[in-house]
Design a protein around this motif. Structure first.
Motif, PDB file in Angstrom:
ATOM      1  N   ARG A 271     -19.351  22.184 -19.861  1.00  0.00           N
ATOM      2  CA  ARG A 271     -18.156  21.601 -18.942  1.00  0.00           C
ATOM      3  C   ARG A 271     -18.146  22.262 -17.568  1.00  0.00           C
ATOM      4  O   ARG A 271     -17.901  21.800 -16.526  1.00  0.00           O
TER       5      ARG A 271
ATOM      6  N   GLU B  92     -20.738  20.488 -15.741  1.00  0.00           N
ATOM      7  CA  GLU B  92     -20.071  19.417 -15.431  1.00  0.00           C
ATOM      8  C   GLU B  92     -19.048  19.578 -14.384  1.00  0.00           C
ATOM      9  O   GLU B  92     -19.223  18.578 -13.347  1.00  0.00           O
ATOM     10  N   ILE B  93     -18.278  20.507 -14.366  1.00  0.00           N
ATOM     11  CA  ILE B  93     -17.142  20.672 -13.429  1.00  0.00           C
ATOM     12  C   ILE B  93     -17.762  21.290 -12.085  1.00  0.00           C
ATOM     13  O   ILE B  93     -17.347  20.604 -10.969  1.00  0.00           O
TER      14      ILE B  93
ATOM     15  N   ASP C 239     -20.816  19.989 -11.174  1.00  0.00           N
ATOM     16  CA  ASP C 239     -21.402  18.952 -10.552  1.00  0.00           C
ATOM     17  C   ASP C 239     -20.229  18.006  -9.992  1.00  0.00           C
ATOM     18  O   ASP C 239     -20.638  17.575  -8.616  1.00  0.00           O
ATOM     19  N   LYS C 240     -19.222  18.203 -10.685  1.00  0.00           N
ATOM     20  CA  LYS C 240     -18.232  17.197 -10.208  1.00  0.00           C
ATOM     21  C   LYS C 240     -17.471  17.593  -9.122  1.00  0.00           C
ATOM     22  O   LYS C 240     -17.233  17.047  -7.987  1.00  0.00           O
ATOM     23  N   LYS C 241     -17.406  19.056  -8.866  1.00  0.00           N
ATOM     24  CA  LYS C 241     -16.896  19.537  -7.702  1.00  0.00           C
ATOM     25  C   LYS C 241     -17.867  19.446  -6.660  1.00  0.00           C
ATOM     26  O   LYS C 241     -17.498  19.048  -5.431  1.00  0.00           O
ATOM     27  N   ASP C 242     -19.067  19.618  -6.890  1.00  0.00           N
ATOM     28  CA  ASP C 242     -20.082  19.217  -5.632  1.00  0.00           C
ATOM     29  C   ASP C 242     -20.066  17.801  -5.510  1.00  0.00           C
ATOM     30  O   ASP C 242     -19.915  17.509  -4.254  1.00  0.00           O
ATOM     31  N   GLN C 243     -19.784  16.838  -6.241  1.00  0.00           N
ATOM     32  CA  GLN C 243     -19.662  15.461  -5.969  1.00  0.00           C
ATOM     33  C   GLN C 243     -18.412  15.445  -5.281  1.00  0.00           C
ATOM     34  O   GLN C 243     -18.541  14.262  -4.328  1.00  0.00           O
ATOM     35  N   ILE C 244     -17.276  15.795  -5.849  1.00  0.00           N
ATOM     36  CA  ILE C 244     -16.135  15.586  -5.080  1.00  0.00           C
ATOM     37  C   ILE C 244     -15.970  16.154  -3.725  1.00  0.00           C
ATOM     38  O   ILE C 244     -15.488  15.623  -2.593  1.00  0.00           O
ATOM     39  N   SER C 245     -16.815  17.531  -3.515  1.00  0.00           N
ATOM     40  CA  SER C 245     -16.984  17.911  -2.201  1.00  0.00           C
ATOM     41  C   SER C 245     -17.715  16.891  -1.326  1.00  0.00           C
ATOM     42  O   SER C 245     -17.438  16.869  -0.072  1.00  0.00           O
TER      43      SER C 245
ATOM     44  N   GLU D  17     -15.607  14.127  -0.616  1.00  0.00           N
ATOM     45  CA  GLU D  17     -14.725  14.571   0.481  1.00  0.00           C
ATOM     46  C   GLU D  17     -15.117  14.308   1.762  1.00  0.00           C
ATOM     47  O   GLU D  17     -14.092  13.958   2.638  1.00  0.00           O
TER      48      GLU D  17
END
Ligand SMILES: [Ca+2]
Length: 458
Positions: free
Chosen positions: A183, A186-187, A189-195, A198
């Motif tokens: 997780r 994943e988080i 990666d998600k943060k990276d994706q979100i960054s 953004e």
């Protein structure tokens, strides 16, 4: 003297033979021999020692002894025999005592042995007691050992179960940790994706802001353009309500929005109905204010109002369409391509009609440039008459009328011979004003900008 004692001894031997005469010869011989031997031995020894210095001759002694000693010696001999018997008894007793001593010694020996055995037995008993105590203790220890073993076994099983449980929990924890790490990954990666998103969003927001600005500018231009065109296109008439024959709201500059019936079933789309007569349910003999503001039922008999018509025709050029029907069912129409009326200050003067076309004949041109008259406002050209009052309805009267669609309604289509108008359209009825039409409908439609509206909405 020595001979004397030998005689004593022989006497004793005779006495012994007499005493034992009743015994058997063999046993008497053995006893006598034994007794003589003993006497001889004992007495001779004593006698020799006690009388060794005797100097009397044997012959003399024998004679004296025979005569004197015998009576004296005889009890002694008897006593000696008795003593001899006592000695034998004593010897026997001594023998017995020796035997007893031997026996006692044996008994003592046995007693010692017994004591030894008792000691051993006691020791063995003690040993046995100790052994028993040891056995009891061993038994208790065994019992304790069994209990302890059982407890240990139970505890071991519990520990085993706990170990199994802990093992399972450890597996779960490892799985949870792995899930947690997954997780986290994943988080991350998600943060990276979100960054990244953004950043993209920020970039797009900049683009959007730029586009928004462009859009706002375009919207402002469009709104400005629409505002300019608003009064002359969609909201100012029935033209936007394509193919509609229903009631719609329109708005015009300077006045509140109002509802109008639209018609697209007579001569194309987009006509706004401003007057209709279908029966006599609505009185059209109204004053100026009523004709100014309008009256009646938009679904049947009504007059829209002179101010609204003025504003509509003021905003843009309109064409006019008049639909007529005789009581016998025949119909006709009159069409004008440039209809316009003036303001209230101009008494809603009929300022323009344009070119006529139709089947009813041109009976409105007679009223061109006439002011509107009502029962309370006489704007006609008859100096003596108030045509509106006389003919009970408002219209653009001149010297009264060739057409008058707001006249009294006659259900039978005849107004009679009194000269009062009903609903008339002179050119269609050959100027027979006794005929009153039973249906009329006046409609207008913007003409010069109608194509612009369609272009704007493509
Ligand atoms: Ca007059």
């Amino acid at each position: 003297m020595q001979i004397y004692w030998i005689l004593v001894l022989l006497f004793l031997q005779v006495e012994a033979d007499v005493t034992l005469s009743t015994e058997n010869s063999f046993e008497r011989s053995a006893v006598r021999t034994q007794c003589i031997g003993k006497l001889q031995l004992n007495e001779l020894i004593g006698w020799v020692f006690r009388f060794q210095h005797c100097e009397v001759t044997r012959d003399e002694d024998d004679e004296r002894c025979g005569a004197i000693c015998y009576p004296v010696v005889k009890p002694l001999l008897r006593y000696a025999a008795l003593c001899q018997g006592k000695d034998a008894s004593i010897n026997d007793l001594k023998d017995e005592i020796r035997k007893k001593d031997v026996y006692i010694a044996q008994l003592e020996s046995k007693l010692e042995i017994a004591k030894s055995m008792e000691t051993q037995a006691s020791k063995q008993m003690e040993d046995l007691k100790v052994q028993l105590k040891v056995n009891e203790m061993l038994k208790q220890m065994e019992h304790l050992k069994q209990q302890t073993d059982a407890k240990i076994k139970s505890s071991y099983q519990q520990l085993k179960d706990k170990e199994t449980e802990l093992h399972l929990k450890a597996i779960k924890i490892l799985k949870i940790e792995k899930d947690f790490k997954d997780r986290e990954a994943e988080i991350f990666d998600k943060k990276d994706q979100i960054s990244k998103m953004e950043m993209q969003t920020q970039s797009r927001e900049v683009q959007i802001q730029s586009k928004d600005k462009s859009i706002r500018e375009l919207e402002d231009q469009a709104n400005s353009l629409k505002q300019k065109l608003k009064g002359i296109s969609e909201a100012s008439s029935c033209l936007p309500f394509t193919n509609s024959t229903k009631i719609h709201t329109i708005s015009l500059p300077g006045i509140d929005p109002f509802v109008v019936p639209c018609n697209s079933s007579v001569s194309g789309s987009g006509w706004t109905v401003i007057q209709r007569r279908v029966n006599g349910l609505v009185d059209f003999n109204r004053n100026w204010i009523d004709y100014k503001l309008g009256f009646g039922d938009l679904r049947e008999n009504f007059f829209l109002g002179l101010e609204k018509i003025h504003q509509m025709t003021l905003l843009q050029p309109h064409e006019l369409y008049i639909q007529l029907q005789h009581v016998n069912g025949s119909t006709s129409y009159a069409r004008y391509d440039d209809f316009k009326i003036g303001s209230e200050e101009e008494d809603y003067k009929l300022k323009s009609l344009g070119k006529y076309s139709g089947t009813a004949g041109d009976s409105l041109n007679y009223h061109l440039n006439m002011k509107f008259s009502t029962l309370d406002r006489d704007n006609d050209t008859s100096e003596k008459n108030n045509c509106a009052k006389h003919h009970e309805g408002g219209w653009w009267f001149s010297y009264c009328a060739q057409s008058f669609l707001n006249g009294k309604y006659y259900e039978d289509g005849k107004s009679g011979t009194s000269g009062d108008y009903g609903i008339i359209w002179g050119s269609w009825q050959k100027y027979n004003y006794e005929i009153s039409l039973t249906f009329s409908q006046i409609m207008i439609r913007p003409k010069t900008l109608k194509n612009l509206y369609f272009l704007m909405n493509k």
